[in-house]
Write a protein that holds these residues in place. Structure first.
Motif, short mmCIF file in Angstrom:
data_model
loop_
_atom_site.label_atom_id
_atom_site.label_comp_id
_atom_site.label_asym_id
_atom_site.label_seq_id
_atom_site.Cartn_x
_atom_site.Cartn_y
_atom_site.Cartn_z
N MET A 155 0.70 -1.16 0.07
CA MET A 155 0.28 0.22 -0.28
C MET A 155 1.24 1.07 0.00
N ASP A 156 0.64 2.40 -0.98
CA ASP A 156 1.42 3.19 -1.09
C ASP A 156 0.90 4.05 0.07
N GLU A 157 1.77 5.17 0.77
CA GLU A 157 1.42 6.16 2.05
C GLU A 157 1.72 7.28 1.09
N VAL A 158 0.65 8.61 1.85
CA VAL A 158 0.30 9.63 1.36
C VAL A 158 0.93 10.68 2.54
N THR A 159 1.46 11.08 2.71
CA THR A 159 1.43 12.27 4.42
C THR A 159 0.25 13.75 4.22
N GLY A 182 -4.38 17.55 -2.73
CA GLY A 182 -5.73 16.76 -2.07
C GLY A 182 -6.57 15.96 -3.80
N GLY A 183 -6.38 17.13 -4.39
CA GLY A 183 -7.16 16.50 -5.84
C GLY A 183 -6.49 15.14 -6.31
N ASP A 184 -5.11 15.71 -6.29
CA ASP A 184 -4.66 14.29 -7.17
C ASP A 184 -4.66 12.81 -6.19
N VAL A 185 -4.49 13.03 -5.00
CA VAL A 185 -4.46 12.19 -4.54
C VAL A 185 -5.98 11.80 -4.32
N GLN A 231 -9.49 5.60 -8.76
CA GLN A 231 -9.51 5.00 -9.57
C GLN A 231 -8.66 3.58 -8.81
N GLY A 232 -9.48 3.32 -7.56
CA GLY A 232 -9.15 1.96 -7.47
C GLY A 232 -8.15 1.92 -6.12
N GLU A 233 -7.46 2.49 -6.02
CA GLU A 233 -6.34 2.53 -5.41
C GLU A 233 -6.05 3.09 -3.48
N THR A 234 -5.56 1.99 -2.47
CA THR A 234 -5.81 2.67 -1.71
C THR A 234 -4.23 2.86 -0.33
N LEU A 235 -4.73 3.82 -0.32
CA LEU A 235 -3.49 4.69 0.55
C LEU A 235 -3.36 5.31 2.04
N LEU A 236 -2.28 5.15 2.53
CA LEU A 236 -1.95 4.87 4.15
C LEU A 236 -1.51 5.98 4.82
N VAL A 237 -2.18 6.46 5.42
CA VAL A 237 -2.34 8.51 5.64
C VAL A 237 -0.98 8.53 6.47
N THR A 238 -0.27 9.13 6.39
CA THR A 238 1.12 8.93 8.17
C THR A 238 1.23 10.76 7.99
N PRO A 253 1.33 5.78 10.99
CA PRO A 253 -0.01 6.28 9.90
C PRO A 253 -0.66 6.79 11.07
N VAL A 254 -2.09 6.93 10.07
CA VAL A 254 -3.12 7.35 10.96
C VAL A 254 -4.28 7.82 10.24
N GLY A 255 -4.36 6.94 9.01
CA GLY A 255 -5.69 6.36 8.36
C GLY A 255 -5.54 5.66 7.45
N VAL A 256 -6.38 5.40 6.50
CA VAL A 256 -6.37 4.87 4.88
C VAL A 256 -7.27 5.35 4.35
N LEU A 257 -7.29 5.87 3.02
CA LEU A 257 -7.60 6.07 1.82
C LEU A 257 -8.15 5.28 1.26
N GLY A 258 -9.30 5.01 0.83
CA GLY A 258 -9.61 3.79 0.11
C GLY A 258 -10.51 4.02 -1.06
N PRO A 259 -11.66 3.62 -1.64
CA PRO A 259 -12.59 3.71 -2.96
C PRO A 259 -13.47 3.23 -2.21
N ILE A 260 -15.01 3.41 -1.56
CA ILE A 260 -15.82 2.97 -2.03
C ILE A 260 -16.57 1.77 -2.44
N PRO A 261 -16.75 0.76 -2.16
CA PRO A 261 -16.78 -0.69 -3.07
C PRO A 261 -18.56 -0.52 -3.97
N ARG A 262 -18.42 -0.88 -4.90
CA ARG A 262 -19.49 -0.39 -5.87
C ARG A 262 -20.70 -1.27 -5.53
N PRO A 263 -21.93 -1.12 -5.84
CA PRO A 263 -22.87 -1.83 -5.64
C PRO A 263 -23.35 -2.67 -5.96
N ARG A 264 -23.05 -4.24 -6.45
CA ARG A 264 -23.17 -5.50 -7.32
C ARG A 264 -25.04 -4.63 -7.96
#
Length: 78
Positions: free
Chosen positions: A1-5, A13-16, A22-29, A34-45
């Motif tokens: 998992m990539d990190e972002v400060t 913020g816009g780039d992040v 686009q589906g990437e999950t990022l660890l916020v530091t 580490p203080v949090g994780v940013l990830g995409p919301i699952p799309r409904p099936r």
């Protein structure tokens, strides 16, 4: 998992968010911790019923015309 400060998140913020969208999950530091994780919301099936309804509206493809279009763009001897 990539990190972002936190600083990167604030300044770019816009780039992040684009990366997350686009589906990437990022660890916020913060200060390397580490203080949090940013990830995409699952799309409904989609249900089987709605998939079948969509399938009924897909136009038919003329296989010969499709093959001809592909051959016009790509060398068929490859």
């Amino acid at each position: 998992m990539d990190e972002v400060t936190v600083r990167e998140l604030r300044n770019h913020g816009g780039d992040v968010i684009d990366r997350v969208e686009q589906g990437e999950t990022l660890l916020v530091t913060r200060a390397g911790v580490p203080v949090g994780v940013l990830g995409p919301i699952p799309r409904p099936r989609l249900s089987a019923t709605s998939l079948l309804a969509r399938w009924r509206n897909v136009p038919r493809i003329d296989a010969d015309a499709f093959r001809s279009d592909i051959d016009a763009v790509i060398d068929p001897t490859l």
